[in-house]
Design an enzyme around this catalytic site. Structure first.
Site, PDB file in Angstrom:
ATOM      1  N   GLY A  22      12.827 -92.412  47.655  1.00  0.00           N
ATOM      2  CA  GLY A  22      13.443 -92.909  46.416  1.00  0.00           C
ATOM      3  C   GLY A  22      13.715 -94.402  46.526  1.00  0.00           C
ATOM      4  O   GLY A  22      14.671 -94.910  45.943  1.00  0.00           O
ATOM      5  N   TYR A 155      31.508 -85.287  46.095  1.00  0.00           N
ATOM      6  CA  TYR A 155      31.664 -83.875  45.720  1.00  0.00           C
ATOM      7  C   TYR A 155      30.880 -82.944  46.649  1.00  0.00           C
ATOM      8  O   TYR A 155      30.866 -81.741  46.438  1.00  0.00           O
ATOM      9  CB  TYR A 155      31.397 -83.637  44.227  1.00  0.00           C
ATOM     10  CG  TYR A 155      30.044 -84.005  43.667  1.00  0.00           C
ATOM     11  CD1 TYR A 155      28.865 -83.432  44.142  1.00  0.00           C
ATOM     12  CD2 TYR A 155      29.943 -84.899  42.602  1.00  0.00           C
ATOM     13  CE1 TYR A 155      27.632 -83.746  43.593  1.00  0.00           C
ATOM     14  CE2 TYR A 155      28.715 -85.227  42.051  1.00  0.00           C
ATOM     15  CZ  TYR A 155      27.560 -84.642  42.557  1.00  0.00           C
ATOM     16  OH  TYR A 155      26.342 -84.953  42.012  1.00  0.00           O
ATOM     17  N   ARG A 207      21.341 -89.994  33.315  1.00  0.00           N
ATOM     18  CA  ARG A 207      21.368 -88.527  33.445  1.00  0.00           C
ATOM     19  C   ARG A 207      22.776 -87.954  33.502  1.00  0.00           C
ATOM     20  O   ARG A 207      23.008 -86.835  33.081  1.00  0.00           O
ATOM     21  CB  ARG A 207      20.591 -88.111  34.695  1.00  0.00           C
ATOM     22  CG  ARG A 207      19.108 -88.333  34.538  1.00  0.00           C
ATOM     23  CD  ARG A 207      18.352 -87.937  35.765  1.00  0.00           C
ATOM     24  NE  ARG A 207      16.935 -88.106  35.557  1.00  0.00           N
ATOM     25  CZ  ARG A 207      16.271 -89.235  35.774  1.00  0.00           C
ATOM     26  NH1 ARG A 207      16.908 -90.317  36.202  1.00  0.00           N
ATOM     27  NH2 ARG A 207      14.973 -89.306  35.565  1.00  0.00           N
TER      28      ARG A 207
HETATM   29  C1  HXC Z   1      19.592 -78.665  31.894  1.00  0.00           C
HETATM   30  C2  HXC Z   1      17.539 -79.391  32.631  1.00  0.00           C
HETATM   31  C3  HXC Z   1      17.891 -80.736  32.344  1.00  0.00           C
HETATM   32  C4  HXC Z   1      19.183 -81.000  31.799  1.00  0.00           C
HETATM   33  C5  HXC Z   1      15.874 -80.706  33.131  1.00  0.00           C
HETATM   34  N1  HXC Z   1      16.284 -79.439  33.114  1.00  0.00           N
HETATM   35  N2  HXC Z   1      16.837 -81.537  32.676  1.00  0.00           N
HETATM   36  N3  HXC Z   1      18.379 -78.380  32.411  1.00  0.00           N
HETATM   37  N4  HXC Z   1      20.001 -79.937  31.590  1.00  0.00           N
HETATM   38  N5  HXC Z   1      19.589 -82.236  31.501  1.00  0.00           N
HETATM   39  C6  HXC Z   1      15.525 -78.247  33.486  1.00  0.00           C
HETATM   40  C7  HXC Z   1      14.214 -78.134  32.752  1.00  0.00           C
HETATM   41  O1  HXC Z   1      14.400 -77.527  31.480  1.00  0.00           O
HETATM   42  C8  HXC Z   1      13.404 -77.237  33.708  1.00  0.00           C
HETATM   43  O2  HXC Z   1      13.800 -75.884  33.623  1.00  0.00           O
HETATM   44  C9  HXC Z   1      13.879 -77.715  35.076  1.00  0.00           C
HETATM   45  O3  HXC Z   1      15.156 -78.358  34.866  1.00  0.00           O
HETATM   46  C10 HXC Z   1      12.927 -78.729  35.703  1.00  0.00           C
HETATM   47  O4  HXC Z   1      12.754 -79.789  34.778  1.00  0.00           O
HETATM   48  P1  HXC Z   1      11.473 -80.749  34.827  1.00  0.00           P
HETATM   49  O5  HXC Z   1      11.682 -81.830  33.825  1.00  0.00           O
HETATM   50  O6  HXC Z   1      10.224 -79.949  34.721  1.00  0.00           O
HETATM   51  O7  HXC Z   1      11.569 -81.282  36.347  1.00  0.00           O
HETATM   52  P2  HXC Z   1      10.972 -82.544  37.050  1.00  0.00           P
HETATM   53  O8  HXC Z   1       9.914 -83.217  36.209  1.00  0.00           O
HETATM   54  O9  HXC Z   1      10.652 -82.132  38.413  1.00  0.00           O
HETATM   55  O10 HXC Z   1      12.211 -83.612  37.052  1.00  0.00           O
HETATM   56  C11 HXC Z   1      13.340 -83.425  37.854  1.00  0.00           C
HETATM   57  C12 HXC Z   1      14.633 -83.819  37.148  1.00  0.00           C
HETATM   58  C13 HXC Z   1      14.569 -85.236  36.539  1.00  0.00           C
HETATM   59  C14 HXC Z   1      15.740 -83.687  38.193  1.00  0.00           C
HETATM   60  C15 HXC Z   1      14.879 -82.805  36.013  1.00  0.00           C
HETATM   61  O11 HXC Z   1      15.793 -85.565  35.907  1.00  0.00           O
HETATM   62  C16 HXC Z   1      14.240 -86.289  37.562  1.00  0.00           C
HETATM   63  O12 HXC Z   1      13.055 -86.541  37.804  1.00  0.00           O
HETATM   64  N6  HXC Z   1      15.258 -86.892  38.214  1.00  0.00           N
HETATM   65  C17 HXC Z   1      15.056 -87.858  39.316  1.00  0.00           C
HETATM   66  C18 HXC Z   1      16.036 -88.986  39.311  1.00  0.00           C
HETATM   67  C19 HXC Z   1      17.487 -88.602  39.204  1.00  0.00           C
HETATM   68  O13 HXC Z   1      17.850 -87.490  38.772  1.00  0.00           O
HETATM   69  N7  HXC Z   1      18.339 -89.566  39.565  1.00  0.00           N
HETATM   70  C20 HXC Z   1      19.764 -89.386  39.504  1.00  0.00           C
HETATM   71  C21 HXC Z   1      20.317 -89.219  40.862  1.00  0.00           C
HETATM   72  S1  HXC Z   1      22.008 -89.516  40.655  1.00  0.00           S
HETATM   73  P3  HXC Z   1      12.986 -74.792  32.740  1.00  0.00           P
HETATM   74  O14 HXC Z   1      13.626 -73.493  33.053  1.00  0.00           O
HETATM   75  O15 HXC Z   1      13.151 -75.215  31.302  1.00  0.00           O
HETATM   76  O16 HXC Z   1      11.552 -74.868  33.197  1.00  0.00           O
HETATM   77  C22 HXC Z   1      22.929 -88.638  41.648  1.00  0.00           C
HETATM   78  C23 HXC Z   1      24.362 -89.076  41.529  1.00  0.00           C
HETATM   79  C24 HXC Z   1      25.339 -88.240  42.215  1.00  0.00           C
HETATM   80  O17 HXC Z   1      22.510 -87.765  42.338  1.00  0.00           O
HETATM   81  C25 HXC Z   1      26.806 -88.577  42.024  1.00  0.00           C
HETATM   82  C26 HXC Z   1      27.212 -89.583  41.032  1.00  0.00           C
HETATM   83  C27 HXC Z   1      28.686 -89.928  41.064  1.00  0.00           C
HETATM   84  P1  NAP Z   2      17.736 -93.157  41.029  1.00  0.00           P
HETATM   85  O1  NAP Z   2      17.365 -94.587  40.827  1.00  0.00           O
HETATM   86  O2  NAP Z   2      17.369 -92.177  39.987  1.00  0.00           O
HETATM   87  O3  NAP Z   2      17.161 -92.714  42.442  1.00  0.00           O
HETATM   88  C1  NAP Z   2      16.581 -91.484  42.709  1.00  0.00           C
HETATM   89  C2  NAP Z   2      15.234 -91.730  43.367  1.00  0.00           C
HETATM   90  O4  NAP Z   2      14.720 -90.489  43.862  1.00  0.00           O
HETATM   91  C3  NAP Z   2      14.196 -92.296  42.422  1.00  0.00           C
HETATM   92  O5  NAP Z   2      13.595 -93.422  43.019  1.00  0.00           O
HETATM   93  C4  NAP Z   2      13.169 -91.179  42.245  1.00  0.00           C
HETATM   94  O6  NAP Z   2      11.858 -91.733  42.098  1.00  0.00           O
HETATM   95  C5  NAP Z   2      13.343 -90.430  43.559  1.00  0.00           C
HETATM   96  N1  NAP Z   2      12.962 -89.018  43.447  1.00  0.00           N
HETATM   97  C6  NAP Z   2      13.430 -88.107  42.554  1.00  0.00           C
HETATM   98  N2  NAP Z   2      12.817 -86.930  42.727  1.00  0.00           N
HETATM   99  C7  NAP Z   2      11.967 -87.097  43.771  1.00  0.00           C
HETATM  100  C8  NAP Z   2      11.051 -86.239  44.437  1.00  0.00           C
HETATM  101  N3  NAP Z   2      10.886 -84.962  44.065  1.00  0.00           N
HETATM  102  N4  NAP Z   2      10.331 -86.730  45.487  1.00  0.00           N
HETATM  103  C9  NAP Z   2      10.499 -88.018  45.865  1.00  0.00           C
HETATM  104  N5  NAP Z   2      11.330 -88.880  45.270  1.00  0.00           N
HETATM  105  C10 NAP Z   2      12.064 -88.419  44.237  1.00  0.00           C
HETATM  106  O7  NAP Z   2      19.323 -93.009  41.211  1.00  0.00           O
HETATM  107  P2  NAP Z   2      20.348 -93.708  42.232  1.00  0.00           P
HETATM  108  O8  NAP Z   2      21.643 -93.786  41.521  1.00  0.00           O
HETATM  109  O9  NAP Z   2      19.766 -94.949  42.814  1.00  0.00           O
HETATM  110  O10 NAP Z   2      20.510 -92.595  43.369  1.00  0.00           O
HETATM  111  C11 NAP Z   2      20.143 -92.846  44.717  1.00  0.00           C
HETATM  112  C12 NAP Z   2      20.940 -91.938  45.633  1.00  0.00           C
HETATM  113  O11 NAP Z   2      22.318 -92.242  45.538  1.00  0.00           O
HETATM  114  C13 NAP Z   2      20.816 -90.453  45.331  1.00  0.00           C
HETATM  115  O12 NAP Z   2      20.786 -89.725  46.534  1.00  0.00           O
HETATM  116  C14 NAP Z   2      22.081 -90.149  44.581  1.00  0.00           C
HETATM  117  O13 NAP Z   2      22.468 -88.794  44.670  1.00  0.00           O
HETATM  118  C15 NAP Z   2      23.051 -91.055  45.317  1.00  0.00           C
HETATM  119  N6  NAP Z   2      24.281 -91.357  44.604  1.00  0.00           N
HETATM  120  C16 NAP Z   2      24.268 -92.220  43.555  1.00  0.00           C
HETATM  121  C17 NAP Z   2      25.466 -92.533  42.939  1.00  0.00           C
HETATM  122  C18 NAP Z   2      25.531 -93.520  41.811  1.00  0.00           C
HETATM  123  O14 NAP Z   2      26.616 -93.734  41.275  1.00  0.00           O
HETATM  124  N7  NAP Z   2      24.442 -94.180  41.424  1.00  0.00           N
HETATM  125  C19 NAP Z   2      26.653 -91.948  43.385  1.00  0.00           C
HETATM  126  C20 NAP Z   2      26.632 -91.051  44.449  1.00  0.00           C
HETATM  127  C21 NAP Z   2      25.427 -90.775  45.062  1.00  0.00           C
HETATM  128  P3  NAP Z   2      10.638 -90.995  41.317  1.00  0.00           P
HETATM  129  O15 NAP Z   2      11.151 -90.631  39.975  1.00  0.00           O
HETATM  130  O16 NAP Z   2       9.545 -92.023  41.324  1.00  0.00           O
HETATM  131  O17 NAP Z   2      10.258 -89.817  42.148  1.00  0.00           O
END
Ligand code: HXC
Ligand code: NAP
Length: 290
Positions: A22, A155, A207
């Site tokens: 990532g 969390y 998100r």
């Molecule tokens: C409910 C959802 C949903 C949503 C997707 N799904 N988004 N369900 N609410 N908002 C469901 C879909 O309907 C599907 O289920 C399943 O999840 C998979 O969705 P896809 O879109 O096909 O998955 P995919 O393309 O693999 O994408 C994965 C993803 C997407 C997680 C859904 O958001 C993503 O690519 N995220 C990567 C980056 C990311 O999330 N960054 C944030 C990290 S922040 P069904 O049953 O319909 O098939 C973080 C912060 C922590 O971790 C703490 C902060 C304080």
């Molecule tokens: P982000 O930019 O969305 O980072 C997530 C990264 O993971 C993206 O670069 C994404 O790239 C990659 N990724 C997602 N699914 C993947 C997969 N299946 N395989 C490989 N790579 C994948 O969000 P961020 O805020 O910088 O988060 C980074 C880390 O910090 C995460 O572990 C998150 O839980 C943690 N975190 C963030 C916060 C915050 O406040 N921002 C707080 C607590 C913890 P692709 O889409 O190209 O795959």
């Protein structure tokens, strides 16, 4: 502004080859940029090669050094193993793995499909374990030292509603971090974690606070120090934990959240909404003169 300043001295990471999952966006990119500044070479991986290539070029233009972008979905063991070989093919060996890739969204848990729940578990827990096992087995076989740094959340130990798959998966990553810190120390492999509080990134913010939620739930308001994090503050801790300065730090999770989780976890913290006049009244009612 000191919050935006690097903390380690120049050259602190010279000679280290660091792989960041990532690493093309958000916090992964910010940590990577600072590692480069300190002299490391980088491998950045994620699913979107175009994003990685653009970030790699940007980082090299800004900081110099070498950045290898490699596409890899951490949910696929075949892609992880190929990525590891390609990374070694370019740099010879990898010294540090930063498990940073994650997926997350907010939803009442009862509304989640099994597939949705599993998607988050697969990215965060299975993805991290696959990268960790691939790297760890190779380091052990090659008799090479290594360092893991895993990005979790607060969390992971408090739990949290509305992000239950993420909480369960991050708790697993934290347990793995502490377990391997003990088991693999004999091979010269350290494992640590960072638990960040709110740090603005496009990925997390879009998100976790979609639409108008970002206006209604200002994350800074939940933080006792009254603000969100600066990326460089996180990068400073990450650079320390992957550097040799932290050689005696193993199995640790460093929280950087301005006190957010302690405030949220205390049952009576919301009493800070009680006005001074009411405290005066309460004191008066037990006979103390105000
Ligand atoms: C409910 C959802 C949903 C949503 C997707 N799904 N988004 N369900 N609410 N908002 C469901 C879909 O309907 C599907 O289920 C399943 O999840 C998979 O969705 P896809 O879109 O096909 O998955 P995919 O393309 O693999 O994408 C994965 C993803 C997407 C997680 C859904 O958001 C993503 O690519 N995220 C990567 C980056 C990311 O999330 N960054 C944030 C990290 S922040 P069904 O049953 O319909 O098939 C973080 C912060 C922590 O971790 C703490 C902060 C304080
Ligand atoms: P982000 O930019 O969305 O980072 C997530 C990264 O993971 C993206 O670069 C994404 O790239 C990659 N990724 C997602 N699914 C993947 C997969 N299946 N395989 C490989 N790579 C994948 O969000 P961020 O805020 O910088 O988060 C980074 C880390 O910090 C995460 O572990 C998150 O839980 C943690 N975190 C963030 C916060 C915050 O406040 N921002 C707080 C607590 C913890 P692709 O889409 O190209 O795959």
């Amino acid at each position: 502004m000191i919050l935006a300043e690097g903390m380690l001295k120049a050259g602190s990471l010279t000679g280290k080859n660091i792989l960041i999952t990532g690493g093309g966006t958000g916090l992964g990119k910010s940590m990577g940029r600072y590692f480069l500044e300190l002299g490391a070479n980088l491998v950045i991986t994620s699913r979107k090669l175009d994003v990685l290539e653009q970030s790699a070029q940007e980082m090299m233009d800004e900081m110099g050094g070498q950045v290898l972008p490699l596409s890899c979905d951490v949910r696929s063991i075949e892609e992880v193993e190929r990525m590891w070989e390609d990374a070694k093919g370019r740099f010879g060996h990898i010294d540090v793995v930063l498990n940073n890739a994650a997926g997350n969204f907010i939803s009442p848990t009862e509304r989640l499909s099994t597939h949705a729940f599993n998607t988050i578990l697969d990215i965060v827990l299975k993805g991290t374990s696959q990268v960790t096992l691939t790297a760890g087995k190779d380091w052990i076989a090659q008799k090479q030292k290594g360092t893991f740094l895993n990005i979790v959340t607060t969390y992971a130990w408090t739990g949290s509603g509305y992000v239950v798959p993420s909480a369960a998966a991050k708790a697993g990553v934290l347990a793995m971090t502490r377990s391997l810190a003990v088991e693999w120390a004999k091979y010269g492999i350290r494992s640590n974690a960072i638990a960040p509080g709110p740090f603005p990134t496009d990925g997390a913010w879009s998100r976790l606070l979609p639409g108008d939620l970002v206006k209604k739930f200002d994350p800074a308001k939940k933080v006792p120090v009254g603000r969100v994090g600066e990326h460089q503050e996180l990068a400073n801790i990450a650079a320390y934990l992957v550097s040799d300065y932290s050689s005696f730090v193993n199995g640790e999770v460093i929280t950087i959240d301005g006190g957010e989780w302690l405030k949220g976890a205390g049952e009576f913290n919301n009493l800070d909404q009680v006005p001074q006049e009411m405290w005066d009244m309460l004191e008066a009612s037990r006979g103390k003169k105000v």
